[in-house]
Motif scaffolding. Structure first.
Motif, PDB file in Angstrom:
ATOM      1  N   MET A 242       0.943  -1.077  -0.263  1.00 18.98           N
ATOM      2  CA  MET A 242       0.100  -0.023   0.027  1.00 18.98           C
ATOM      3  C   MET A 242       0.959   1.127  -0.102  1.00 18.98           C
ATOM      4  SD  MET A 242      -2.851   1.258   2.756  1.00 18.98           S
ATOM      5  CE  MET A 242      -3.826   2.614   2.462  1.00 18.98           C
ATOM      6  N   HIS A 243       0.591   2.090  -0.800  1.00 20.38           N
ATOM      7  CA  HIS A 243       1.540   3.230  -1.001  1.00 20.38           C
ATOM      8  C   HIS A 243       0.800   4.612  -0.623  1.00 20.38           C
ATOM      9  CE1 HIS A 243       3.166   1.506  -4.970  1.00 20.38           C
ATOM     10  NE2 HIS A 243       3.976   0.930  -3.918  1.00 20.38           N
ATOM     11  N   ILE A 244       1.628   5.566   0.070  1.00 13.96           N
ATOM     12  CA  ILE A 244       1.235   6.444   0.932  1.00 13.96           C
ATOM     13  C   ILE A 244       1.331   7.777   0.001  1.00 13.96           C
ATOM     14  CG2 ILE A 244       1.259   8.087   2.775  1.00 13.96           C
ATOM     15  CD1 ILE A 244       0.486   5.287   3.322  1.00 13.96           C
ATOM     16  N   ASN A 245       0.199   8.760  -0.321  1.00 11.61           N
ATOM     17  CA  ASN A 245       0.389   9.825  -0.939  1.00 11.61           C
ATOM     18  C   ASN A 245       1.053  10.961   0.171  1.00 11.61           C
ATOM     19  OD1 ASN A 245       0.181  11.968  -2.536  1.00 11.61           O
ATOM     20  ND2 ASN A 245      -2.015  11.691  -3.084  1.00 11.61           N
ATOM     21  N   PRO A 246       2.037  11.662  -0.362  1.00 13.36           N
ATOM     22  CA  PRO A 246       2.718  12.508   0.416  1.00 13.36           C
ATOM     23  C   PRO A 246       1.726  13.961   0.792  1.00 13.36           C
ATOM     24  CG  PRO A 246       4.398  11.832  -1.001  1.00 13.36           C
ATOM     25  CD  PRO A 246       2.959  11.169  -1.376  1.00 13.36           C
ATOM     26  N   THR A 247       0.852  14.039  -0.272  1.00 12.17           N
ATOM     27  CA  THR A 247       0.276  15.400  -0.186  1.00 12.17           C
ATOM     28  C   THR A 247      -0.704  15.333   1.006  1.00 12.17           C
ATOM     29  OG1 THR A 247      -1.489  14.548  -1.498  1.00 12.17           O
ATOM     30  CG2 THR A 247       0.121  15.591  -2.550  1.00 12.17           C
ATOM     31  N   GLU A 248      -1.004  14.113   1.784  1.00 13.54           N
ATOM     32  CA  GLU A 248      -1.681  13.982   2.863  1.00 13.54           C
ATOM     33  C   GLU A 248      -0.941  14.808   4.017  1.00 13.54           C
ATOM     34  OE1 GLU A 248      -2.314  10.103   4.216  1.00 13.54           O
ATOM     35  OE2 GLU A 248      -3.043   9.394   2.400  1.00 13.54           O
ATOM     36  N   PHE A 249       0.389  15.232   3.833  1.00 10.87           N
ATOM     37  CA  PHE A 249       0.893  15.880   5.047  1.00 10.87           C
ATOM     38  C   PHE A 249       1.361  17.216   4.697  1.00 10.87           C
ATOM     39  CE2 PHE A 249       2.437  11.191   4.807  1.00 10.87           C
ATOM     40  CZ  PHE A 249       1.710  10.963   5.904  1.00 10.87           C
TER      41      PHE A 249
ATOM     42  N   ARG B 157       5.559   3.510   5.579  1.00 11.25           N
ATOM     43  CA  ARG B 157       4.527   3.363   6.054  1.00 11.25           C
ATOM     44  C   ARG B 157       4.183   4.817   6.512  1.00 11.25           C
ATOM     45  NH1 ARG B 157       2.900  -1.574   7.696  1.00 11.25           N
ATOM     46  NH2 ARG B 157       4.515  -3.178   7.670  1.00 11.25           N
ATOM     47  N   ARG B 158       2.741   5.133   7.007  1.00 15.86           N
ATOM     48  CA  ARG B 158       2.252   6.408   7.245  1.00 15.86           C
ATOM     49  C   ARG B 158       3.420   7.261   8.037  1.00 15.86           C
ATOM     50  NH1 ARG B 158      -2.384   8.489   5.767  1.00 15.86           N
ATOM     51  NH2 ARG B 158      -3.110   6.105   5.285  1.00 15.86           N
ATOM     52  N   TYR B 159       3.680   6.850   9.201  1.00 18.36           N
ATOM     53  CA  TYR B 159       4.401   7.395  10.276  1.00 18.36           C
ATOM     54  C   TYR B 159       5.662   7.824   9.625  1.00 18.36           C
ATOM     55  CZ  TYR B 159       4.970   9.588  14.832  1.00 18.36           C
ATOM     56  OH  TYR B 159       5.032  10.536  15.704  1.00 18.36           O
ATOM     57  N   GLU B 160       6.302   6.890   8.850  1.00 21.47           N
ATOM     58  CA  GLU B 160       7.743   7.001   8.523  1.00 21.47           C
ATOM     59  C   GLU B 160       7.782   7.834   7.414  1.00 21.47           C
ATOM     60  OE1 GLU B 160       8.483   3.002   7.391  1.00 21.47           O
ATOM     61  OE2 GLU B 160       8.147   2.085   9.233  1.00 21.47           O
ATOM     62  N   THR B 161       6.640   7.895   6.494  1.00 19.05           N
ATOM     63  CA  THR B 161       6.401   8.994   5.454  1.00 19.05           C
ATOM     64  C   THR B 161       6.658  10.377   6.130  1.00 19.05           C
ATOM     65  OG1 THR B 161       5.279   7.500   4.187  1.00 19.05           O
ATOM     66  CG2 THR B 161       5.024   9.379   3.317  1.00 19.05           C
ATOM     67  N   GLU B 162       5.666  10.607   7.055  1.00 21.23           N
ATOM     68  CA  GLU B 162       5.384  12.133   7.563  1.00 21.23           C
ATOM     69  C   GLU B 162       7.044  12.343   8.022  1.00 21.23           C
ATOM     70  OE1 GLU B 162       2.747  14.153  11.184  1.00 21.23           O
ATOM     71  OE2 GLU B 162       2.710  12.025  10.774  1.00 21.23           O
ATOM     72  N   VAL B 163       7.810  11.618   8.747  1.00 21.82           N
ATOM     73  CA  VAL B 163       9.031  12.156   9.238  1.00 21.82           C
ATOM     74  C   VAL B 163      10.156  12.125   8.014  1.00 21.82           C
ATOM     75  CG1 VAL B 163      11.104  11.614  10.631  1.00 21.82           C
ATOM     76  CG2 VAL B 163       8.877  10.809  11.354  1.00 21.82           C
TER      77      VAL B 163
ATOM     78  N   ARG C 161      16.655   2.351   9.015  1.00 22.41           N
ATOM     79  CA  ARG C 161      17.331   2.482   7.577  1.00 22.41           C
ATOM     80  C   ARG C 161      16.523   2.607   6.367  1.00 22.41           C
ATOM     81  NH1 ARG C 161      19.666  -2.280  10.007  1.00 22.41           N
ATOM     82  NH2 ARG C 161      21.624  -1.921  10.862  1.00 22.41           N
ATOM     83  N   THR C 162      15.388   2.141   6.303  1.00 21.41           N
ATOM     84  CA  THR C 162      14.375   2.437   5.085  1.00 21.41           C
ATOM     85  C   THR C 162      14.120   3.880   5.134  1.00 21.41           C
ATOM     86  OG1 THR C 162      12.730   1.613   6.569  1.00 21.41           O
ATOM     87  CG2 THR C 162      13.717  -0.018   5.246  1.00 21.41           C
ATOM     88  N   PHE C 163      13.722   4.430   6.294  1.00 22.74           N
ATOM     89  CA  PHE C 163      13.392   5.844   6.097  1.00 22.74           C
ATOM     90  C   PHE C 163      14.668   6.849   5.770  1.00 22.74           C
ATOM     91  CE2 PHE C 163      14.813   9.018   9.536  1.00 22.74           C
ATOM     92  CZ  PHE C 163      14.243  10.120   9.029  1.00 22.74           C
TER      93      PHE C 163
END
Length: 826
Positions: A1-8, A124-130, A236-238
């Motif tokens: 499942m991909h996260i759209n960065p525009t959410e943040f 994931r969502r929280y990792e994408t936000e950071v 590491r992934t983040f």
């Protein structure tokens, strides 16, 4: 499942509070208002609810939020308003159109556009936000070198598409490799400082103290939720994904430095000065200091107005006409881009070939040119509101002052400053053709004036006009090719004396003209009488009448004779022309008939063509609809396959996870068995050391009782191992959070929250009871099975939660710690 960065890409509560305090007067803000919700709209709704009607002037909450978003759209707003450095850009870029229709953006907005180039995140969502906070921090540090907020540059659409494709390729490669090959970050002490050191090695911009202070607050929250020591792979992934995103943007910024660096730092390029044009309906203004700075940067001559601008207020403006009076024509063309017609003429140049001699232009080509002009005019974004027309001419005499006044009223002199200079000669030449000037004549005069101005600016058009010998048809226009010699004015001509023989000849011609007119009138009066002579049947033709006529003619004066002969010749010519006209009329009638027949045939053919065209269009629509349905079916099938593939992958992951849990449980059970054996050996040794008398006085616990206690201890240790391995609290947290985020039913969300609270209490109590019983058995070796309280049942899901989960995800909820459940509960 991909996260759209525009959410943040939303404004944070703290920044929204700063924005509102800069937009709304402080006396209108309620003191008890607290901007704490993550949803900006809810914060604004709460503000309006507490304002007691003081904010009615701002409209609804949605309207106020739109006004706030518009307010913060100016370039560099985040820095001026004091937003956090690690906060993503929440404003949208401004796209401006030049007079040519080209797209320009502020240099500040390029960084906002770069942030939006990331299509999705594989994290994931929280990792994408950071990660997005890290990317935004890097962009803002690079943006901070821009001192001016109003520098504009062209939009490099092709370069932006290229970086977007590069980011897409990076994302796809990371997803396919599942981050298996990434080893860019190694931890020793598992601290945030190690993360910063790794970033500083890759990107020197992160050495700025502001980065550490702002980004540390974001990372601290992340570390509190996911400790580094337990989630090294997650970090590491983040780190790898955010580092690759920053690297792509760094390459773009280095390759396109002219788009993002201050103009003062770009010394190897000469650019056309770019200034903003502010419009108020039909009025247009240019900021004086901005014009001065732009021209000085390009080393243009500003001596004519520099001192004037420096003593003006900071935000003073010039009108178009004032700019034209202060800036040279060549510089004005460069700045204001007045060569629009030249660009349009180049686009239609193939229709006007100067090398093919004088030629007609096909009507189809005229229609094509007209269509292109309409499309070109739309790109100019010129408003027709409040457009002015030529005023009615009320005076009997139309002077050059009237014409110049009309040019100023229509603002033609703004775009064509030379119009005043050329207007005098155009009016002079027009008055030579027509003495009285009316309103339509003023239109024609201005048309000739504008055509001449445009021709002088476009060499190709000037060459074409000359090739068609149309130079003299444009009033006031002087073709340099035609005028090889100096122009001779009427005032320079001298009177020439006419010789005496010529005067006599002119007088003779005047007399002959008078006589000829008199003879023609006499013959016209006598014609009816001469037209009906009655001849006798016995009368034979003879030469006597002719002789009489000749006698009469010979008696006439020579002038009258010549006039009579000329009249006879005219009558003969008229009779021949009448016969020819009759034949021509007949031919014309036949041609008209043939034309009507051809028109009828053409009409029938056109109807047939239209019918066939309608059939083709209908067939094409049916074919398109069939293709669309087939493509929809194919896409649905592909989506279904993708979903099944994802489910299979998830199942495989769950199987691997369960295998790992089972292996861990087996290892824990083996360790517990070893512990039990050790306890048994210690127990036997203690029993052997006891005196015989004590053994006789104290009743010994039977072997059966010992086995019961050991069995209870084994079950407790087994339950403890299952709780440690499966971590039921993490599982119930994920399940309830997933249900809350996915379900659209409010009751399902309430059920999920209630289920989480229930499970948290039950699991905490169950874990505590297991630990207490283990301590009780280990601390008291003589304890009996009756003294050990019975362990409560492991909690199970409620029926309403199971139903809500199944209705939402179309599958049964997974079991948690199945080894601890009773058979009836499973």
């Amino acid at each position: 499942m991909h996260i759209n960065p525009t959410e943040f890409f939303t404004i944070s509560p703290s920044s929204l509070k700063k924005l509102i305090r800069n937009y709304i007067p402080p006396e209108l803000l309620p003191s008890e208002w607290d901007c704490a919700d993550k949803n900006p709209l809810k914060n604004v709704q709460n503000l309006i609810g507490l304002s007691n009607g003081k904010l009615k002037m701002y409209g609804s909450a949605e309207e106020l939020l739109d006004s706030l978003n518009t307010f913060q759209r100016f370039p560099g707003s985040h820095e001026l308003l004091g937003f956090e450095l690690a906060e993503t850009y929440s404003s949208s870029p401004q796209y401006l159109k030049s007079m040519k229709g080209s797209t320009y953006v502020y240099k500040h907005d390029y960084f906002v556009i770069l942030q939006g180039m990331i299509p999705y995140s594989p994290l994931r969502r929280y990792e994408t936000e950071v990660a997005m906070a890290t990317v935004a921090t890097y962009l803002k540090i690079r943006e901070s070198v821009l001192k001016s907020d109003c520098e504009l540059v062209p939009l490099a659409q092709s370069d932006l598409e290229r970086i977007k494709n590069n980011i897409q390729i990076v994302n796809n490669s990371l997803v396919n490799s599942a981050f298996n090959d990434l080893s860019l970050l190694e931890f020793e002490n598992h601290t945030i400082d190690e993360l910063f050191i790794a970033f500083e090695k890759l990107f020197p911009s992160f050495e700025d103290e502001r980065v550490y202070d702002s980004l540390k607050a974001v990372l601290r929250k992340f570390v509190e939720k996911f400790p580094i020591c337990d989630n090294e792979f997650k970090y590491r992934t983040f780190f790898s994904w955010s580092g690759l995103m920053i690297l792509e943007m760094m390459l773009f910024l280095e390759e396109n430095s002219a788009l993002v660096l201050p103009r003062s730092q770009i010394t190897d390029q000469k650019c056309a000065p770019i200034v903003r044009i502010f419009s108020d309906k039909s009025n247009k203004f240019i900021m004086a200091r901005e014009l001065l700075r732009a021209m000085k940067q390009e080393n243009m001559n500003v001596t004519t107005f520099e001192e004037e601008v420096l003593v003006m207020p900071w935000l003073s403006t010039f009108t178009y006409k004032q700019v034209a009076d202060r800036v040279s024509k060549e510089d004005l063309k460069t700045i204001a881009e007045f060569n629009l017609f030249e660009e349009f003429f180049k686009s239609i140049n193939q229709y006007f070939d100067s090398n093919n001699g004088i030629h007609f232009i096909d009507l189809k080509d005229v229609m094509e040119i007209d269509g292109r002009w309409e499309n070109f005019y739309k790109t100019l974004n010129i408003s027709n509101e409040n457009s002015k027309e030529v005023r009615d001419v009320k005076k009997t005499e139309f002077t050059i002052e009237d014409l110049k006044d009309e040019l100023s009223y229509l603002k033609i002199d703004v775009s064509f400053p030379e119009a005043h200079e050329k207007s005098e000669i155009v009016l002079e030449q027009f008055c030579a053709l027509k003495k009285t000037i009316t309103t339509p004549d003023v239109y024609e005069i201005i048309e000739h004036l504008l055509i001449g101005c445009i021709i002088r600016r476009i060499p190709e058009m000037e060459k074409f006009i000359h090739s068609q010998l149309a130079c003299s048809q444009v009033l006031g226009y002087h073709c340099e090719t035609c005028l090889g010699a100096k122009k001779v004015h009427v005032s320079d001509m001298k009177p020439v004396e006419v010789p005496k023989p010529v005067k006599i000849l002119i007088e003779t011609m005047k007399v002959e003209k008078i006589v000829l007119e008199t003879v023609i009138k006499v013959e016209e009066n006598q014609e009816p009488k001469l037209a009906k002579p009655k001849k006798s049947k016995k009368q034979q033709p003879s030469e006597k009448p002719i002789a009489k006529t000749e006698e009469k003619q010979s008696n006439a004066c020579p002038k009258c004779f010549r006039a009579s002969e000329y009249n006879i010749k005219l009558r003969e010519d008229w009779r021949l022309e009448k016969i020819e006209t009759k034949h021509l009329r007949k031919s014309l009638k036949l041609s008209q008939q043939e034309s009507e027949e051809n028109s009828q045939k053409i009409s029938e053919k056109n109807e047939e063509i239209e019918h066939l065209r309608a059939q083709v269009q209908t067939t094409q629509q049916e074919l398109n609809e069939t293709i669309r349905l087939q493509m929809k079916q194919i896409l649905d099938h592909q989506n279904a396959l993708v979903k099944k593939s994802l489910q299979v992958i998830e199942r495989d992951e769950e199987i691997q996870l369960l295998k790992g849990q089972i292996q861990a449980q087996q290892n824990a059970i083996a360790q517990q068995k070893i512990s039990i054996r050790n306890l048994e050996l210690e127990n036997r040794k203690l029993m052997q050391k006891k005196p015989t008398q004590a053994a006789e006085t104290i009743p010994q616990r039977s072997t059966e009782e010992t086995e019961k206690v050991q069995a209870i201890l084994f079950e407790m240790l087994k339950a403890q191992a299952v709780l440690e391995v499966e971590s039921p609290m993490n599982k119930i947290t994920k399940m309830t959070s997933k249900l809350i985020e996915t379900s659209l039913n409010r009751e399902n969300k309430i059920i999920a929250k209630r289920e989480f609270i229930y499970f948290e209490r039950q699991i905490r109590g169950y874990t505590k009871e297991v630990e207490n019983r283990i301590k009780m058995i280990k601390s008291n070796q003589d304890i009996s099975s009756d003294q050990i309280p019975e362990l409560r049942d492991f909690p199970t899901f409620s029926d309403e939660f199971l139903k809500a989960y199944k209705d939402t995800f179309k599958e049964n909820a997974p079991l948690i710690c199945a080894q601890l459940l009773k058979t009836s509960d499973m």
